[in-house]
Write an enzyme that holds these catalytic residues in place. Structure first.
Site, PDB file in Angstrom:
ATOM      1  N   HIS A  66       0.889  -1.160  -0.120  1.00 25.20           N
ATOM      2  CA  HIS A  66      -0.152   0.088  -0.067  1.00 25.20           C
ATOM      3  C   HIS A  66       0.992   1.096   0.115  1.00 25.20           C
ATOM      4  O   HIS A  66       1.911   1.400   0.805  1.00 25.20           O
ATOM      5  CB  HIS A  66      -0.880   0.025   1.220  1.00 25.20           C
ATOM      6  N   CYS A  67       0.647   2.127  -1.126  1.00 26.32           N
ATOM      7  CA  CYS A  67       1.491   3.251  -0.996  1.00 26.32           C
ATOM      8  C   CYS A  67       0.769   4.584  -0.282  1.00 26.32           C
ATOM      9  O   CYS A  67      -0.205   5.003  -0.764  1.00 26.32           O
ATOM     10  CB  CYS A  67       1.794   3.637  -2.513  1.00 26.32           C
TER      11      CYS A  67
END
Ligand SMILES: [Zn+2]
Ligand SMILES: [Zn+2]
Length: 283
Positions: free
Chosen positions: A120-121
């Protein structure tokens, strides 16, 4: 294959992080072109401002285009109908109440199962997966180029501020806030020290991200698979691995995120070394 996410951000703090991140990129651009370049021009009349403005603007546009493509590309299975019976390698996701294909994982921040999930960025508040890996790498790569550019332009002024290891320069270097509050550093030097630190730290961050994820992509595996030492069968050779992530036009797709390059896979079925096409095996 690329759908649109319905809401850009689910939570207020995601919006704040996104605005700070994109705002810093714009601030670095404005800092270079309104503060650093005029200073270089003043000391070197042969310096060609227009060339740097042109290339700098192209790079900034590429960063923002990558962010935009990353934001609007759906990394889930979207409206595709998934099988109701568990097939080999599939799992049942209790959160989504649906069967989840191989290599996909549930993201508890996005609250969705992400196809070929990597991580997850938090900068964009999106998951990096099968459909979005290209745009994530494009974003980091263009930021890396932008920050190398900025650090090269800043070099003379970094040297000017930090060349002598006096108490003043050390305080300005490591604790610019304190140096400014104590009146040791002038406001302009303090501001420049902050911007130069952002350029330097941002460059180091992007370098680490590019090396780590570049290595994973070259090996055809996700972050999760690398950490768990699994997924060796997905390594089809460097060229084919790049094609799986950057699409059919993988040789040119890195130039801009808007160059069309359809992905060869659907994010649900993956060629493996034993079942890969003959030409992919030998690469
Ligand atoms: Zn799920
Ligand atoms: Zn996520």
């Amino acid at each position: 294959m690329e759908g649109k996410s319905k809401k850009l951000f689910r939570r207020g703090n995601e919006r704040i992080i996104f605005c700070v991140f994109t705002g810093i990129m714009l601030a670095v651009y404005l800092f270079e072109f309104f503060i650093i370049i005029p200073k270089i021009e003043a000391s070197d009349p042969s310096f060609n401002r227009n060339i740097h403005v042109f290339f700098g603007t192209i790079i900034l546009i590429n960063v923002y285009l990558s962010v935009w493509k990353f934001l609007v590309t759906d990394a889930t299975s979207g409206s595709r109908v998934l099988p109701s019976a568990l097939e080999n390698g599939w799992r049942y996701c209790w959160r989504c109440e649906a069967n989840s294909p191989p290599r996909s994982h549930h993201c508890f921040i996005c609250d969705k199962c992400i196809l070929m999930r990597d991580h997850h960025c938090h900068l964009v508040s999106r998951c990096v997966g099968h459909a979005t890996m290209r745009y994530f790498i494009s974003m980091i790569f263009n930021m890396w180029i932008a920050l190398i550019y900025a650090n090269v332009l800043n070099f003379d002024f970094v040297h000017e501020v930090y060349h002598s290891f006096t108490a003043k320069s050390l305080l300005t270097m490591f604790v610019p806030w304190l140096a400014w509050l104590l009146g040791i550093t002038e406001s302009e030097t303090f501001f420049m020290a902050i911007m130069m630190s952002i350029c330097l730290l941002g460059f180091m961050y992007c370098t680490v991200m590019l090396v780590w994820h570049g290595r994973n992509i070259a090996r055809g595996r996700t972050n999760h698979e690398m950490n768990k030492s699994i997924g060796f069968n997905y390594d089809l050779g460097v060229a084919e691995n790049l094609r799986q992530v950057f699409g059919e036009n993988w040789k040119y797709a890195w130039i801009s995120p808007i160059i069309p390059s359809s992905l060869p896979g659907d994010g649900i079925n993956f060629p493996q070394r034993m079942s890969a096409p003959q030409e992919a095996k030998g690469i």
